[in-house]
Design a protein around this motif. Sequence first.
Motif, PDB file in Angstrom:
ATOM      1  N   ALA A 124      44.825  53.743  39.843  1.00 59.95           N
ATOM      2  CA  ALA A 124      44.800  53.282  41.234  1.00 59.95           C
ATOM      3  C   ALA A 124      43.984  51.998  41.357  1.00 59.95           C
ATOM      4  N   PHE A 125      42.855  51.929  40.672  1.00 60.72           N
ATOM      5  CA  PHE A 125      42.054  50.713  40.704  1.00 60.72           C
ATOM      6  C   PHE A 125      42.813  49.554  40.062  1.00 60.72           C
ATOM      7  N   ASP A 126      43.453  49.816  38.932  1.00 63.70           N
ATOM      8  CA  ASP A 126      44.220  48.774  38.243  1.00 63.70           C
ATOM      9  C   ASP A 126      45.306  48.220  39.151  1.00 63.70           C
ATOM     10  N   ARG A 127      45.979  49.099  39.888  1.00 69.67           N
ATOM     11  CA  ARG A 127      47.029  48.671  40.828  1.00 69.67           C
ATOM     12  C   ARG A 127      46.432  47.849  41.956  1.00 69.67           C
ATOM     13  N   THR A 128      45.252  48.213  42.418  1.00 64.67           N
ATOM     14  CA  THR A 128      44.573  47.451  43.457  1.00 64.67           C
ATOM     15  C   THR A 128      44.283  46.034  42.974  1.00 64.67           C
ATOM     16  N   VAL A 129      43.770  45.913  41.759  1.00 67.23           N
ATOM     17  CA  VAL A 129      43.478  44.587  41.196  1.00 67.23           C
ATOM     18  C   VAL A 129      44.777  43.795  41.030  1.00 67.23           C
ATOM     19  N   GLU A 130      45.806  44.452  40.548  1.00 67.65           N
ATOM     20  CA  GLU A 130      47.101  43.788  40.362  1.00 67.65           C
ATOM     21  C   GLU A 130      47.625  43.243  41.694  1.00 67.65           C
ATOM     22  N   ARG A 131      47.547  44.047  42.741  1.00 69.89           N
ATOM     23  CA  ARG A 131      48.009  43.608  44.068  1.00 69.89           C
ATOM     24  C   ARG A 131      47.141  42.485  44.603  1.00 69.89           C
ATOM     25  N   TRP A 132      45.819  42.566  44.387  1.00 73.03           N
ATOM     26  CA  TRP A 132      44.917  41.514  44.823  1.00 73.03           C
ATOM     27  C   TRP A 132      45.289  40.184  44.164  1.00 73.03           C
ATOM     28  N   VAL A 133      45.450  40.199  42.863  1.00 74.30           N
ATOM     29  CA  VAL A 133      45.760  38.964  42.127  1.00 74.30           C
ATOM     30  C   VAL A 133      47.108  38.398  42.566  1.00 74.30           C
ATOM     31  N   SER A 134      48.080  39.244  42.772  1.00 81.29           N
ATOM     32  CA  SER A 134      49.388  38.793  43.240  1.00 81.29           C
ATOM     33  C   SER A 134      49.288  38.129  44.612  1.00 81.29           C
ATOM     34  N   ASN A 135      48.558  38.759  45.526  1.00 81.36           N
ATOM     35  CA  ASN A 135      48.367  38.179  46.857  1.00 81.36           C
ATOM     36  C   ASN A 135      47.565  36.894  46.798  1.00 81.36           C
ATOM     37  N   LEU A 136      46.578  36.866  45.935  1.00 81.53           N
ATOM     38  CA  LEU A 136      45.773  35.661  45.773  1.00 81.53           C
ATOM     39  C   LEU A 136      46.654  34.495  45.322  1.00 81.53           C
ATOM     40  N   GLN A 137      47.525  34.742  44.350  1.00 77.63           N
ATOM     41  CA  GLN A 137      48.439  33.692  43.883  1.00 77.63           C
ATOM     42  C   GLN A 137      49.366  33.232  45.006  1.00 77.63           C
ATOM     43  N   ASP A 138      49.902  34.177  45.769  1.00 77.74           N
ATOM     44  CA  ASP A 138      50.760  33.823  46.900  1.00 77.74           C
ATOM     45  C   ASP A 138      49.991  33.020  47.943  1.00 77.74           C
ATOM     46  N   PHE A 139      48.754  33.397  48.186  1.00 75.04           N
ATOM     47  CA  PHE A 139      47.933  32.693  49.184  1.00 75.04           C
ATOM     48  C   PHE A 139      47.647  31.263  48.738  1.00 75.04           C
ATOM     49  N   LEU A 140      47.394  31.092  47.445  1.00 74.34           N
ATOM     50  CA  LEU A 140      47.160  29.733  46.943  1.00 74.34           C
ATOM     51  C   LEU A 140      48.374  28.846  47.194  1.00 74.34           C
ATOM     52  N   ASP A 141      49.544  29.386  46.985  1.00 74.31           N
ATOM     53  CA  ASP A 141      50.775  28.636  47.304  1.00 74.31           C
ATOM     54  C   ASP A 141      50.876  28.368  48.794  1.00 74.31           C
ATOM     55  N   TYR A 142      50.543  29.360  49.585  1.00 74.64           N
ATOM     56  CA  TYR A 142      50.650  29.263  51.041  1.00 74.64           C
ATOM     57  C   TYR A 142      49.766  28.155  51.602  1.00 74.64           C
ATOM     58  N   ILE A 143      48.562  28.006  51.056  1.00 78.43           N
ATOM     59  CA  ILE A 143      47.643  26.976  51.572  1.00 78.43           C
ATOM     60  C   ILE A 143      47.731  25.681  50.764  1.00 78.43           C
ATOM     61  N   ASP A 144      48.714  25.591  49.874  1.00 74.98           N
ATOM     62  CA  ASP A 144      48.903  24.401  49.021  1.00 74.98           C
ATOM     63  C   ASP A 144      47.662  24.061  48.216  1.00 74.98           C
ATOM     64  N   TRP A 145      47.085  25.063  47.575  1.00 73.23           N
ATOM     65  CA  TRP A 145      45.868  24.859  46.790  1.00 73.23           C
ATOM     66  C   TRP A 145      46.191  24.314  45.430  1.00 73.23           C
TER      67      TRP A 145
END
Length: 165
Positions: free
Chosen positions: A144-165
């Motif tokens: 469950a923790f591993d899945r949480t980290v996986e989802r966090w990293v995926s969202n983080l990558q999407d957010f970086l694209d979203y804000i044009d980082w």
Amino acid sequence: MMFLRPMTRWSIQTGAALAVVATCAFAAPSSAATLNASDPESIAERMRELGYRAELTTDSYGDPMIKSGAAGVSFSINFYGCRDNTNCQDLQFSAGFNTPEFVTPAEMNSWNHDRVIGKAHMDSEGDPFLEHPVLGVIDMGEPAFDRTVERWVSNLQDFLDYIDW
């Protein structure tokens, strides 16, 4: 109607109870590793096992904090629900960015509307932040923790694209 003798009835009940106990004992994994926010080093160690940097430090309140990174940016794991800077119960993954252009509330609202995980907001200077709270990290299984980290990293990558980082 057939009545069982007392000894036979006792034997059946005892045998059934033992069968239930044996089934439960064999069904539970013998080495089920769990993580707890009250043990920050275990969280840091699991992050390292997953291949991430994990520096255990403290925040400005004295509560535990882990500095880490993914997708080429730094993030932190903050500990909440602590009593006297120990016995924490919750975690929050967090990353902030100093963007050259002002991010609008409408952009953050749009992000939040389209996502289940990863709340975005902006600070007083208009810089975007992404946060993901994880409540009740008490005996959380490693998968469950591993899945949480996986989802966090995926969202983080999407957010970086979203804000044009």
